[in-house]
Design a protein around this motif. Structure first.
Motif: not given
Length: 493
Positions: A463-470, A488-491
């Motif tokens: 989830f950190q990686d996801y937040m970083k990506s956006i 989000i799911a698609d990430f």
């Protein structure tokens, strides 16, 4: 042209003229509704508590009556539910519409003798508006199907209780009774899969011209029709050319529907709720739905980005702007006062006033009409973890509308600290906890519209990686607990 078709066109013209009168005088129309509501309710307990007798202007009203949601209004509603009279509105309500609750389970929304007719008229007028604009009225000679909840009602302290769609089923006008499907007996079937099978059997050889319902439910009906007949729905029902829907966004379903039907059909979007029927699509060419300003509802609007600030400004018709996301606030002839229904809207036109539903003021899932909110998923997860060593670092929930196989489901993306020994067993515990949190979700599982929860494990720091990506890692940025799409799911797919 049949006599019925000719009559429908004449009626449509009459209703259009009446609609134009209030739609072209929006501010005056709303002021009239405002005055009538206050006058009618000044002798109620709510009216006395909030000094309705001394309200001379809208500014007085805004100063005396704070914005409330169901939980804040509940002390008054509970008294109505217990059977007391003259609390929110004169006398007792005709019905309670049972809906999904927030922190306290089911909600009981009053429907009164003054409010009920507007629910019926709005649905009728949506069809008449379509007839007036397009000139298409032949469908009135065909069969019409309304996929809805059971019309069977219970009683609570002398007031009938049921789902809104089931209550409305008691008000189908006589001139539609011969055209209306399914049968009453089929409509009372509680298990949704069984019900859809029965509807397919009843309708497959009929001349279905109008089909109405929440897209996810209609999709199941279409799929079963196609499986049975081996051809597109549009070939089964040659004269099917109008789809009426509400409750959820149709766009995620549109491509699937056109594939199932085999062609494009006209559609009419509705914006109904237990609290009131707010808008309907009045044009096949203009974006948005006509806001119903003459239906016993006084509207206020709060900018969504200001809603959680202290004392946000409340706007009325005449003060709103195009393209701004507003929280919808209503006062109604069912006794709801400055009531926040949780929906957000934006205006696409100010002459006449048309809106699109932009979502909920809080994150939610309602891909199937379940209106699941953040607190419900958090409470369910906490319950499922009780008495275990399981820990969760982060999670989010998204709907899976079009799985590769089987029924749709809610997918939980969870980053565990300590994992459960058996993920499938934990998912079942979690699903049972969710069913207790949300009555609509429970109905969808019980009716075999949804399968039970699917858990997808997220790797450590995922989830950190996801937040970083956006670009939202750290600070005050928060991962949404749930969303109504799969961005989000698609990430993680």
């Amino acid at each position: 042209m049949s006599l019925k078709t000719f009559g429908a066109k004449i009626f449509a013209s009459v209703i259009h003229s009446k609609t134009q009168k209030w739609a072209t005088n929006p501010v005056e129309t709303q002021q009239k509704v405002f005055r009538e509501l206050l006058e009618k309710a000044k002798g109620t307990q709510f009216g006395k508590d909030h000094g309705f007798n001394g309200i001379q202007s809208y500014d007085d009203f805004a100063a005396k009556v704070p914005v409330r949601d169901y939980e804040a209004l509940r002390p008054y509603v509970d008294r109505v539910v217990k059977g007391e009279e003259d609390i929110l509105w004169p006398g007792k309500p005709l019905y309670f519409a049972k809906t999904s609750g927030t922190t306290s389970g089911a909600k009981y929304i009053p429907l009164t003798k003054e409010s009920m007719p507007f629910h019926i008229q709005a649905a009728r007028n949506a069809i008449l508006s379509y007839i007036h604009e397009t000139g298409k009225a032949d469908f009135v000679d065909g069969k019409m199907i309304f996929l809805q909840g059971s019309p069977e009602l219970t009683e609570k302290n002398g007031v009938k209780l049921g789902r809104l769609s089931g209550i409305v089923a008691h008000y189908v006008p006589a001139y539609l009774q011969k055209n209306r499907m399914p049968s009453w007996e089929t409509n009372t079937i509680n298990d949704w899969e069984t019900k859809v099978d029965a509807i397919v059997a009843e309708t497959v050889n009929e001349d279905m011209a109008v089909i109405s319902g929440i897209p996810s439910w209609v999709q199941m009906y279409f799929e079963k029709l196609q499986q049975r007949q081996g051809k597109p729905v549009g070939d089964i029902f040659k004269n099917f050319n109008l789809f009426i829907y509400g409750g959820v966004n149709y766009e995620p379903y549109r491509a699937k529907f056109e594939n199932l039907i085999g062609r494009r059909v006209d559609s009419i979007e509705l914006f109904p709720a237990s609290e009131g029927f707010f808008a309907y699509q009045d044009s096949q060419t203009e974006k948005g739905m006509l806001l119903l300003l003459n239906s016993g509802i006084f509207y206020e609007f709060i900018k969504a980005d200001e809603f959680f600030t202290e004392n946000p400004r409340r706007y009325t018709i005449g003060q709103v702007e195009l393209g701004v996301n507003y929280v919808l606030i209503i006062s109604t002839n069912a006794g709801l006062w400055a009531y926040n229904i949780g929906d957000t809207v934006a205006f696409t036109s100010l002459a006449p006033y048309r809106v699109v539903v932009t979502g909920r003021i809080k994150h939610y899932i309602s891909a199937f009409g379940e209106h699941v909110i953040g607190k419900e998923v958090e409470s369910a997860l906490n319950e499922a973890m009780q008495g275990t060593n399981i820990t969760v670092n982060e999670f989010t929930v998204a709907p899976q509308i079009t799985p590769a196989t089987g029924l749709p489901y809610h997918e939980w993306f969870i980053e565990f600290g300590e994992e459960p020994e058996n993920l499938e067993t934990f998912a079942l515990f979690l699903d049972n906890a969710m069913r207790k949190q949300n009555v609509y979700y429970d109905d969808l599982i019980a009716g075999n519209v949804l399968r039970t929860i699917v858990i997808t494990k997220v790797t450590k720091n995922g989830f950190q990686d996801y937040m970083k990506s956006i670009g939202k890692l750290g600070g005050q940025n928060k991962l949404p607990r749930l969303s109504n799409d799969r961005k989000i799911a698609d990430f993680f797919s």
